[in-house]
Design a protein around this motif. Structure first.
Motif, PDB file in Angstrom:
ATOM      1  N   ARG A 103      -2.956  -9.994  -5.492  1.00 42.96           N
ATOM      2  CA  ARG A 103      -2.313  -9.489  -4.735  1.00 42.96           C
ATOM      3  C   ARG A 103      -1.398  -9.992  -3.533  1.00 42.96           C
ATOM      4  O   ARG A 103      -2.540 -10.409  -2.240  1.00 42.96           O
ATOM      5  N   PRO A 104      -0.166  -9.726  -3.702  1.00 41.66           N
ATOM      6  CA  PRO A 104       0.387 -10.528  -2.281  1.00 41.66           C
ATOM      7  C   PRO A 104       0.556  -9.771  -1.396  1.00 41.66           C
ATOM      8  O   PRO A 104       0.356 -10.759  -0.025  1.00 41.66           O
ATOM      9  N   ASP A 105       0.181  -8.634  -1.877  1.00 43.01           N
ATOM     10  CA  ASP A 105      -0.153  -8.104  -0.133  1.00 43.01           C
ATOM     11  C   ASP A 105      -1.849  -7.047   0.176  1.00 43.01           C
ATOM     12  O   ASP A 105      -1.708  -6.312   0.254  1.00 43.01           O
ATOM     13  N   ALA A 106      -2.470  -8.294  -0.316  1.00 44.99           N
ATOM     14  CA  ALA A 106      -4.150  -7.718   0.014  1.00 44.99           C
ATOM     15  C   ALA A 106      -4.343  -7.652   0.828  1.00 44.99           C
ATOM     16  O   ALA A 106      -5.366  -6.549   1.725  1.00 44.99           O
ATOM     17  N   ALA A 107      -3.752  -8.401   2.475  1.00 49.22           N
ATOM     18  CA  ALA A 107      -3.994  -7.783   3.751  1.00 49.22           C
ATOM     19  C   ALA A 107      -4.083  -6.658   4.187  1.00 49.22           C
ATOM     20  O   ALA A 107      -4.337  -6.168   5.135  1.00 49.22           O
ATOM     21  N   TRP A 108      -2.559  -6.157   3.413  1.00 45.16           N
ATOM     22  CA  TRP A 108      -2.401  -5.175   3.311  1.00 45.16           C
ATOM     23  C   TRP A 108      -3.497  -3.490   2.750  1.00 45.16           C
ATOM     24  O   TRP A 108      -3.528  -2.767   3.828  1.00 45.16           O
ATOM     25  N   LEU A 109      -3.824  -4.144   2.047  1.00 43.68           N
ATOM     26  CA  LEU A 109      -4.300  -3.532   1.098  1.00 43.68           C
ATOM     27  C   LEU A 109      -5.650  -2.838   1.452  1.00 43.68           C
ATOM     28  O   LEU A 109      -6.667  -2.023   1.726  1.00 43.68           O
ATOM     29  N   VAL A 110      -6.336  -4.006   2.465  1.00 45.33           N
ATOM     30  CA  VAL A 110      -7.375  -3.747   2.930  1.00 45.33           C
ATOM     31  C   VAL A 110      -7.616  -1.973   3.611  1.00 45.33           C
ATOM     32  O   VAL A 110      -8.502  -1.954   4.627  1.00 45.33           O
ATOM     33  N   ALA A 111      -6.120  -2.168   4.632  1.00 47.43           N
ATOM     34  CA  ALA A 111      -6.400  -0.875   6.408  1.00 47.43           C
ATOM     35  C   ALA A 111      -6.740  -0.017   4.678  1.00 47.43           C
ATOM     36  O   ALA A 111      -6.645   1.653   5.493  1.00 47.43           O
ATOM     37  N   ALA A 112      -6.849   0.100   3.074  1.00 43.29           N
ATOM     38  CA  ALA A 112      -7.137   1.604   2.749  1.00 43.29           C
ATOM     39  C   ALA A 112      -8.776   1.716   2.463  1.00 43.29           C
ATOM     40  O   ALA A 112      -8.820   2.726   2.159  1.00 43.29           O
ATOM     41  N   MET A 113      -9.194   0.719   2.811  1.00 39.31           N
ATOM     42  CA  MET A 113     -10.798   1.107   2.808  1.00 39.31           C
ATOM     43  C   MET A 113     -11.798   1.398   4.083  1.00 39.31           C
ATOM     44  O   MET A 113     -10.944   0.888   4.758  1.00 39.31           O
ATOM     45  N   ASP A 114     -13.124   1.694   3.455  1.00 36.57           N
ATOM     46  CA  ASP A 114     -13.617   2.615   4.690  1.00 36.57           C
ATOM     47  C   ASP A 114     -14.284   1.440   4.579  1.00 36.57           C
ATOM     48  O   ASP A 114     -14.890   1.874   5.958  1.00 36.57           O
ATOM     49  N   VAL A 115     -15.000   0.394   3.880  1.00 37.92           N
ATOM     50  CA  VAL A 115     -15.915   0.061   4.623  1.00 37.92           C
ATOM     51  C   VAL A 115     -14.854  -1.430   4.243  1.00 37.92           C
ATOM     52  O   VAL A 115     -15.473  -1.086   2.807  1.00 37.92           O
ATOM     53  N   PHE A 116     -15.056  -2.875   4.676  1.00 37.12           N
ATOM     54  CA  PHE A 116     -15.189  -3.931   3.995  1.00 37.12           C
ATOM     55  C   PHE A 116     -15.946  -4.977   4.165  1.00 37.12           C
ATOM     56  O   PHE A 116     -16.938  -4.703   5.084  1.00 37.12           O
ATOM     57  N   VAL A 117     -16.635  -5.701   2.482  1.00 39.14           N
ATOM     58  CA  VAL A 117     -17.369  -6.418   2.726  1.00 39.14           C
ATOM     59  C   VAL A 117     -17.361  -8.014   2.097  1.00 39.14           C
ATOM     60  O   VAL A 117     -16.641  -8.040   1.324  1.00 39.14           O
ATOM     61  N   ILE A 118     -18.459  -8.431   3.035  1.00 44.78           N
ATOM     62  CA  ILE A 118     -18.131  -9.960   2.576  1.00 44.78           C
ATOM     63  C   ILE A 118     -19.065 -10.452   2.056  1.00 44.78           C
ATOM     64  O   ILE A 118     -20.347 -10.185   2.988  1.00 44.78           O
ATOM     65  N   THR A 119     -19.085 -10.767   0.910  1.00 46.29           N
ATOM     66  CA  THR A 119     -21.305 -11.486   0.380  1.00 46.29           C
ATOM     67  C   THR A 119     -20.806 -13.368   0.210  1.00 46.29           C
ATOM     68  O   THR A 119     -22.312 -13.547  -0.091  1.00 46.29           O
ATOM     69  N   SER A 120     -20.377 -13.809   0.943  1.00 44.18           N
ATOM     70  CA  SER A 120     -19.946 -15.483   1.038  1.00 44.18           C
ATOM     71  C   SER A 120     -21.368 -15.875   0.923  1.00 44.18           C
ATOM     72  O   SER A 120     -22.125 -15.770   2.033  1.00 44.18           O
ATOM     73  N   LEU A 121     -21.159 -17.225   0.192  1.00 40.68           N
ATOM     74  CA  LEU A 121     -22.709 -17.876   0.491  1.00 40.68           C
ATOM     75  C   LEU A 121     -21.817 -19.215   1.643  1.00 40.68           C
ATOM     76  O   LEU A 121     -22.935 -19.110   1.990  1.00 40.68           O
ATOM     77  N   TYR A 122     -21.005 -19.112   1.803  1.00 41.82           N
ATOM     78  CA  TYR A 122     -20.890 -20.459   3.052  1.00 41.82           C
ATOM     79  C   TYR A 122     -18.675 -19.459   3.284  1.00 41.82           C
ATOM     80  O   TYR A 122     -18.659 -19.417   2.456  1.00 41.82           O
ATOM     81  N   GLU A 123     -18.928 -19.644   3.967  1.00 41.30           N
ATOM     82  CA  GLU A 123     -17.306 -19.064   4.960  1.00 41.30           C
ATOM     83  C   GLU A 123     -16.920 -20.084   6.430  1.00 41.30           C
ATOM     84  O   GLU A 123     -17.770 -19.335   7.300  1.00 41.30           O
ATOM     85  N   GLY A 124     -16.327 -20.952   6.714  1.00 42.83           N
ATOM     86  CA  GLY A 124     -15.440 -21.530   7.994  1.00 42.83           C
ATOM     87  C   GLY A 124     -15.560 -19.993   9.002  1.00 42.83           C
ATOM     88  O   GLY A 124     -16.316 -20.129   9.862  1.00 42.83           O
ATOM     89  N   LEU A 125     -14.293 -19.291   8.347  1.00 46.23           N
ATOM     90  CA  LEU A 125     -14.451 -17.840   9.385  1.00 46.23           C
ATOM     91  C   LEU A 125     -13.803 -16.965   8.348  1.00 46.23           C
ATOM     92  O   LEU A 125     -15.026 -16.051   8.166  1.00 46.23           O
ATOM     93  N   GLY A 126     -13.520 -17.040   7.314  1.00 48.97           N
ATOM     94  CA  GLY A 126     -12.573 -15.889   6.443  1.00 48.97           C
ATOM     95  C   GLY A 126     -11.863 -15.074   6.937  1.00 48.97           C
ATOM     96  O   GLY A 126     -11.597 -14.118   7.544  1.00 48.97           O
ATOM     97  N   ARG A 127     -10.618 -15.484   5.865  1.00 46.59           N
ATOM     98  CA  ARG A 127      -9.067 -14.887   7.348  1.00 46.59           C
ATOM     99  C   ARG A 127      -9.077 -13.769   5.803  1.00 46.59           C
ATOM    100  O   ARG A 127      -8.716 -13.171   7.091  1.00 46.59           O
ATOM    101  N   ALA A 128      -9.571 -13.297   5.435  1.00 47.91           N
ATOM    102  CA  ALA A 128      -9.738 -12.119   4.509  1.00 47.91           C
ATOM    103  C   ALA A 128     -10.388 -11.252   5.917  1.00 47.91           C
ATOM    104  O   ALA A 128      -9.992 -10.265   6.132  1.00 47.91           O
ATOM    105  N   LEU A 129     -11.490 -11.730   6.482  1.00 42.66           N
ATOM    106  CA  LEU A 129     -12.210 -11.366   7.235  1.00 42.66           C
ATOM    107  C   LEU A 129     -11.515 -11.013   8.538  1.00 42.66           C
ATOM    108  O   LEU A 129     -11.737  -9.643   9.419  1.00 42.66           O
ATOM    109  N   THR A 130     -11.325 -11.389   8.703  1.00 45.99           N
ATOM    110  CA  THR A 130     -10.594 -11.434  10.344  1.00 45.99           C
ATOM    111  C   THR A 130      -9.184 -10.187   9.719  1.00 45.99           C
ATOM    112  O   THR A 130      -8.914  -9.794  10.695  1.00 45.99           O
ATOM    113  N   GLU A 131      -8.574 -10.365   8.470  1.00 47.80           N
ATOM    114  CA  GLU A 131      -7.454  -9.364   8.344  1.00 47.80           C
ATOM    115  C   GLU A 131      -8.236  -7.890   8.380  1.00 47.80           C
ATOM    116  O   GLU A 131      -7.709  -7.146   8.640  1.00 47.80           O
ATOM    117  N   ALA A 132      -8.995  -7.807   8.067  1.00 48.03           N
ATOM    118  CA  ALA A 132      -9.982  -6.427   7.797  1.00 48.03           C
ATOM    119  C   ALA A 132     -10.449  -6.111   9.152  1.00 48.03           C
ATOM    120  O   ALA A 132     -10.471  -4.741   9.715  1.00 48.03           O
TER     121      ALA A 132
END
Length: 432
Positions: free
Chosen positions: A301-330
Motif C-alpha cells: 500500500r503506497p499509503d501505508a504511513a497514513w493507514l498506521v493512524a487507524a491502529m490502536d497499537v502498532f507492533v514491530i517484531t523485527s529480528l534486526y532493524e537499524g531504526l525502522g521507518r515504519a516505527l518512526t511513522e507510527a
C-alpha cells in the motif's frame, strides 16, 4: 584552475575556520532591481546505494531531495527497479540505475565498479555519500580510485546480523572494514547503531555522527484517523493491532502471528492486520489458520504511513532493524507501540515512556506488552503522545538535511548557512 563543481567561490586564510568567516553584509537593493548574477558552481553529490527502496532508500531520497538546490546538485545511483527512482526524478534528483547491479555479491560487481568509476570520472563529484554494505564498498572503492575530495558513509543498519550464515557475516564485515580508511566521516541513524559501528571496528572512534533518519511528515496524521480506519473496513468498536513492512525473514512475521494468537486469547474483540507483502505471506496465513487467529494482509500500500493512524497499537517484531521507518511513522501518528529491542529501536522506543519493548524472537513477551497497552489505554495514549512529540521534533526532513549540510560544510571548510531546522540539527547531530 578551480575544479568543476567545487563550491569554493572565495579565498580565506588557511588557518581560518568556517565559524571565523564573517557574515556577508545585507544587500543594498532588492534582487529584482539588480542585474542577473553569474551562475555559481554547486556542490555535486553522488549517493551510492544498493537497493533503492524501503527504509534506507526512503531516507536517502529525503536526504537528496531536501538539500538546497541553489547550492547542491544531487545524484543517486544504485540497483535498478523500485518505485523510488521515479519519485527521485520527480523531485529533481539526477538518477543512474546501473545495469548488472544486484543486492547480492556476484562476479558482475567488477563491471558495476567500472561503471561507477566511469560515472565519477565523467561527472567529477565533490562528495560521494554511500549507503549499505555493498553500496558502501563499491562506492568508496570507486571514490578512492577517482580521488573524490569528500567521502561520507551512512550506517542504516548492519548486514552481518546473527541470523545470517557465518561466512556471509564475515564477508559483510570485511566489506565495511576494508573501506573505512577511505571514508572522511560516518553517519548513523541511531546512537546504538553508531556504537555498534565503533565496536565492530567499522568506523574509528570520534568519526561517527548520529543523524536520525527522517520521515516525510506532511501526509502523516498526528493522531488516530477514523477515515483510515474506515478504509481498512474495521469497526471503531473493534481494537486493531497491526504492523507495516515487508513480510520477510527480517521482520519475523510468524512471531507477529504467534503474538496475535496469544493476545486474541485474552482480548477476543481484537483484529490484526499486516500492511505489506512479501515471500512469507502464504506461510503467515497457514500459521494463522493453525493457531485459529485471523490476520488480514493488505498487500503493498503506497499509503501505508497514513493507514498506521487507524491502529490502536502498532507492533514491530523485527529480528534486526537499524531504526525502522515504519516505527518512526507510527510514533509520528501518536500510536502506542510495542517493539523488539533490536539495534537502534531502543533509542526511539524508550520502555515505559514512548512505548514498550520485548526481546527479539519472543512473541510471548510481545503479547504481554501489547496486552498491557490494551489494558491500560490512558498510559498507552500518553506513551503515544510522547513518541509523537519526539519524532516530530527530531525526525523532520529539514532537521536531517540541515545536519547533513553541516557535515558536508564541515568537511569542505565552508561556513554553514542559516536555515530552518538548523537549531534542531545541532541537537540531532552528535559525535561518537
Amino acid at each position: 584552475m578551480m575544479r568543476s563543481g567545487t563550491p569554493a567561490t572565495y579565498s580565506r586564510p588557511s588557518d581560518a575556520t568556517a565559524a571565523d568567516w564573517p557574515t556577508p553584509p545585507p544587500k543594498v537593493a532588492p534582487a529584482a532591481l539588480l542585474p542577473l548574477p553569474p551562475a555559481l558552481p554547486r556542490i555535486k553529490v553522488l549517493h551510492v546505494i544498493t537497493r533503492f527502496h524501503a527504509g534506507a532508500g526512503g531516507n536517502t531520497l529525503l536526504s537528496a531531495a531536501g538539500m538546497d538546490p541553489n547550492r547542491y546538485e544531487v545524484w543517486i545511483t544504485g540497483v535498478p527497479g523500485g518505485e523510488l527512482w521515479e519519485r527521485a526524478r520527480a523531485a529533481g534528483v539526477r538518477t543512474v540505475e546501473i545495469p548488472g547491479y544486484r543486492h547480492t555479491l556476484t562476479p558482475a560487481d567488477l563491471l558495476v565498479l567500472w561503471r561507477l568509476v566511469r560515472l565519477l570520472r565523467r561527472e567529477r563529484f565533490t562528495v560521494v555519500h554511500t549507503h549499505s554494505a555493498k553500496g558502501g564498498f563499491l562506492g568508496r572503492i570507486a571514490a578512492r580510485l577517482c580521488r573524490t575530495p569528500v567521502v561520507v558513509h551512512t550506517f542504516h543498519g548492519f548486514s552481518f546480523h546473527p541470523y545470517l550464515s557465518r561466512p556471509k557475516r564475515t564477508a559483510y564485515r570485511w566489506l565495511e572494514r576494508a573501506t573505512r580508511r577511505f571514508t572522511h566521516r560516518f553517519l548513523a541513524v541511531a546512537p546504538r547503531v553508531a556504537e555498534q559501528a565503533v565496536e565492530e571496528r567499522l568506523a574509528p572512534p570520534g568519526r561517527v555522527q548520529v543523524v536520525p533518519s527522517a520521515v516525510d511528515l506532511r501526509h502523516i496524521p498526528e493522531r488516530f484517523d477514523p477515515v483510515a480506519r474506515h478504509v481498512l473496513g474495521v469497526p471503531r468498536g473493534t481494537t486493531l493491532v497491526g504492523t507495516v513492512g515487508r513480510i520477510d525473514a527480517q521482520k519475523a512475521p510468524l512471531d507477529f502471528v504467534r503474538m496475535a494468537a496469544a493476545v486474541h486469547a485474552e482480548h477476543p474483540n481484537t483484529a490484526f492486520i499486516m500492511v505489506g507483502d512479501g515471500p512469507l505471506a502464504e506461510e503467515v496465513q497457514r500459521l494463522a489458520a493453525e493457531l485459529g487467529v485471523r490476520i488480514r494482509i493488505t498487500g503493498f500500500r503506497p499509503d501505508a504511513a497514513w493507514l498506521v493512524a487507524a491502529m490502536d497499537v502498532f507492533v514491530i517484531t523485527s529480528l534486526y532493524e537499524g531504526l525502522g521507518r515504519a516505527l518512526t511513522e507510527a510514533l509520528a501518528t501518536g500510536r502506542p507501540v510495542a517493539a523488539t529491542a533490536v539495534n537502534g529501536v531502543p533509542d526511539l522506543v524508550e520502555h515505559g515512556a514512548t512505548g514498550l519493548l520485548a526481546a527479539p524472537a519472543d512473541p510471548e513477551g510481545l503479547a504481554r506488552a501489547v496486552g498491557w497497552l490494551l489494558d491500560h489505554p490512558r498510559e498507552a495514549c500518553a506513551m503515544g503522545e510522547h513518541g509523537r512529540e519526539r519524532v516530530r521534533e527530531a525526525f523532520a526532513p529539514e532537521v536531517m538535511c540541515a545536519a547533513i549540510d553541516n557535515c558536508y560544510c564541515g568537511l569542505l571548510g565552508l561556513p554553514v548557512p542559516p536555515s530552518e531546522g538548523r537549531a534542531g540539527a545541532e541537537c540531532a547531530l552528535t559525535l561518537l
